[in-house]
Scaffold this motif. Structure first.
Motif, mmCIF file in Angstrom:
data_model
loop_
_atom_site.group_PDB
_atom_site.id
_atom_site.type_symbol
_atom_site.label_atom_id
_atom_site.label_comp_id
_atom_site.label_asym_id
_atom_site.label_seq_id
_atom_site.Cartn_x
_atom_site.Cartn_y
_atom_site.Cartn_z
ATOM 1 N N PRO A 154 4.462 -5.072 -3.465
ATOM 2 C CA PRO A 154 4.079 -3.663 -3.623
ATOM 3 C C PRO A 154 2.643 -3.340 -3.232
ATOM 4 C CG PRO A 154 5.456 -4.315 -5.451
ATOM 5 C CD PRO A 154 5.175 -5.567 -4.673
ATOM 6 N N GLY A 155 1.679 -4.149 -3.654
ATOM 7 C CA GLY A 155 0.288 -3.885 -3.299
ATOM 8 C C GLY A 155 0.041 -4.017 -1.813
ATOM 9 N N VAL A 156 0.710 -4.993 -1.185
ATOM 10 C CA VAL A 156 0.555 -5.194 0.257
ATOM 11 C C VAL A 156 1.138 -4.002 1.015
ATOM 12 C CG1 VAL A 156 1.165 -6.671 2.208
ATOM 13 C CG2 VAL A 156 0.610 -7.694 -0.002
ATOM 14 N N VAL A 157 2.324 -3.579 0.612
ATOM 15 C CA VAL A 157 2.968 -2.444 1.290
ATOM 16 C C VAL A 157 2.139 -1.173 1.120
ATOM 17 C CG1 VAL A 157 5.006 -0.957 1.301
ATOM 18 C CG2 VAL A 157 5.272 -3.432 1.101
ATOM 19 N N SER A 158 1.582 -0.970 -0.073
ATOM 20 C CA SER A 158 0.770 0.213 -0.312
ATOM 21 C C SER A 158 -0.446 0.243 0.609
ATOM 22 C CB SER A 158 0.324 0.247 -1.774
ATOM 23 O OG SER A 158 -0.497 1.369 -2.027
ATOM 24 N N ALA A 333 1.772 -6.306 12.789
ATOM 25 C CA ALA A 333 0.686 -5.748 11.972
ATOM 26 C C ALA A 333 0.913 -6.039 10.495
ATOM 27 C CB ALA A 333 0.574 -4.247 12.211
ATOM 28 N N PHE A 334 2.172 -6.012 10.059
ATOM 29 C CA PHE A 334 2.456 -6.316 8.656
ATOM 30 C C PHE A 334 2.196 -7.791 8.362
ATOM 31 C CE2 PHE A 334 4.921 -7.243 4.883
ATOM 32 C CZ PHE A 334 4.649 -6.136 4.086
ATOM 33 N N ARG A 343 -8.854 -9.428 5.495
ATOM 34 C CA ARG A 343 -8.390 -8.165 4.942
ATOM 35 C C ARG A 343 -8.310 -8.258 3.420
ATOM 36 N NH1 ARG A 343 -3.912 -5.583 9.024
ATOM 37 N NH2 ARG A 343 -4.762 -6.399 10.973
ATOM 38 N N ALA A 344 -8.531 -7.145 2.784
ATOM 39 C CA ALA A 344 -8.446 -7.102 1.321
ATOM 40 C C ALA A 344 -6.980 -7.157 0.903
ATOM 41 C CB ALA A 344 -9.099 -5.824 0.804
ATOM 42 N N ARG A 345 -6.616 -8.208 0.184
ATOM 43 C CA ARG A 345 -5.253 -8.340 -0.327
ATOM 44 C C ARG A 345 -5.263 -8.095 -1.837
ATOM 45 N NH1 ARG A 345 -3.651 -13.970 2.663
ATOM 46 N NH2 ARG A 345 -5.737 -14.492 1.911
ATOM 47 N N PRO A 346 -4.228 -7.463 -2.352
ATOM 48 C CA PRO A 346 -4.228 -7.113 -3.780
ATOM 49 C C PRO A 346 -4.261 -8.346 -4.667
ATOM 50 C CG PRO A 346 -2.051 -6.772 -2.814
ATOM 51 C CD PRO A 346 -2.983 -7.039 -1.675
#
Length: 357
Positions: A154-158, A333-334, A343-346
């Motif tokens: 969820p955090g990644v998709v957001s 890209a995903f 990159r900032a990951r949750p």
């Protein structure tokens, strides 16, 4: 003269198609354009090019050959010849000169209207193709395990959607074997799933580890282990045990860990669903073992977690895609959003963490 049927409008913002469907859609649109601008009779047959359509529209909008030529960056003589050729093919004049400007004839108004719709439709499709190739539009289909769909993704998709608002993300949760088969069959672009340390029949897949979580024992609140911070695997010997169903990836990992520690707990019952296992443990039917990313899904039951040690056991989560099938720009890209440490990951729950490729 026959009226030309109206063409469809271009796609709305955010419309997504895959590379193959984009090609087919554009082909269908061009066929529609051809149909709109073909007049068949015993005397006339037309097959106008996109550039000819642009010229006709530009002349009508500019009101003169000179202004239209300047807008299209072509010589006026070339533009005049293009209009004359269109009129020859249609068998009718399209424009007539008034005191101030060129005005479309009745037939010209019909042709200009159809040409404008066709040009706008093709331009809209090409803008979509450009966005798709640049990774701004499209769709990413992800197959994953239920626990990863609920906790890790969820955090990644957001964050991904914030950077790619016109990309549609589809998440399909399934069991581990089903997840990999969806990738192999092309049903999913990629998978986020658990992989084993041992060699697996994954030679046809590209596997990139992205996260790791640690196995813990979950116990009812009144259990003697509930006051412990750490627990050795050997202490589970003979303990009433709530197991996961054999079809689950958790069961496969836990069985391997128990075998490596030469431990055989006393299985009481097996369940496939995480919530079911949590409920059975909370009912004091036994203890269980789960990975760190599953623990948040058991919080409702009030069970306690104890970190398993001696030895510490972890499982690895990876992003997987078919090695022989190139990723679409948006799927690539995903993958970058999951794997790029820059990159900032949750943040992940306790007993779980991201890996650097």
């Amino acid at each position: 003269m026959r009226r030309f049927p109206r063409g469809g409008a271009g796609p709305r913002a955010g419309t997504t198609v895959e590379a193959e469907s984009t090609r087919l859609t554009l082909g269908a649109r061009l066929m529609q354009v051809k149909h709109q601008l073909s007049i068949d009779s015993c005397a006339v047959r037309t097959d106008l090019t996109l550039q000819q359509l642009r010229v006709v529209v530009a002349v009508e909008e500019a009101g003169s050959f000179t202004s239209a030529a300047q807008r299209l960056l072509v010589a006026q003589s070339s533009l005049s010849r293009t209009v004359a050729e269109v009129e020859r093919r249609l068998g009718t004049p399209l424009f007539e000169r008034t005191t101030r400007r060129l005005e479309p004839t009745p037939a010209g108004r019909e042709v200009v209207a159809a040409a404008r719709r066709a040009v706008e439709a093709v331009d809209a499709e090409m803008r979509h193709v450009e966005g798709y190739l640049a990774g701004r539009t499209g769709r990413v289909r992800i197959a994953t395990l239920p626990s990863l769909a609920a906790i890790l993704l969820p955090g990644v998709v957001s964050a991904f959607r914030a950077q790619h608002p016109q990309v549609e993300v589809t998440i399909e949760d399934a069991l581990s074997d089903e997840v990999l088969e969806r990738v192999r069959g092309g049903v999913a672009d990629l998978a986020v799933t658990v992989v084993s340390q041992a060699p697996d029949p994954l030679a046809d897949l590209d596997v990139t580890p992205v996260a790791r979580d640690r196995f813990c024992c979950v116990v009812p609140p009144g259990h003697r282990f509930a006051r412990r911070d750490r627990l050795a695997w050997r202490e589970l010997a003979g303990e009433p045990f709530i197991a996961f169903d054999r079809t689950t990836s958790i069961r496969q990992h836990v069985d391997a860990c128990l075998a490596a520690a030469d431990v055989a707990p006393r299985q009481v019952v097996a369940a496939r669903n995480i919530a079911a296992v949590a409920g059975l443990v909370a009912a004091d039917l036994g203890v269980s073992v789960v990975p760190g990313l599953v623990l948040p899904l058991m919080g409702f039951a009030g069970v306690h977690r104890v970190v398993l040690d001696e030895p510490a056991a972890h499982r690895t989560t990876a992003v997987v895609h078919a090695a022989a099938r190139p990723l679409s720009p948006v799927a690539a890209a995903f993958v970058a959003a999951l794997t790029d440490p820059a990159r900032a990951r949750p943040a992940l729950p306790d007993q779980a963490g991201w890996l650097d490729p």
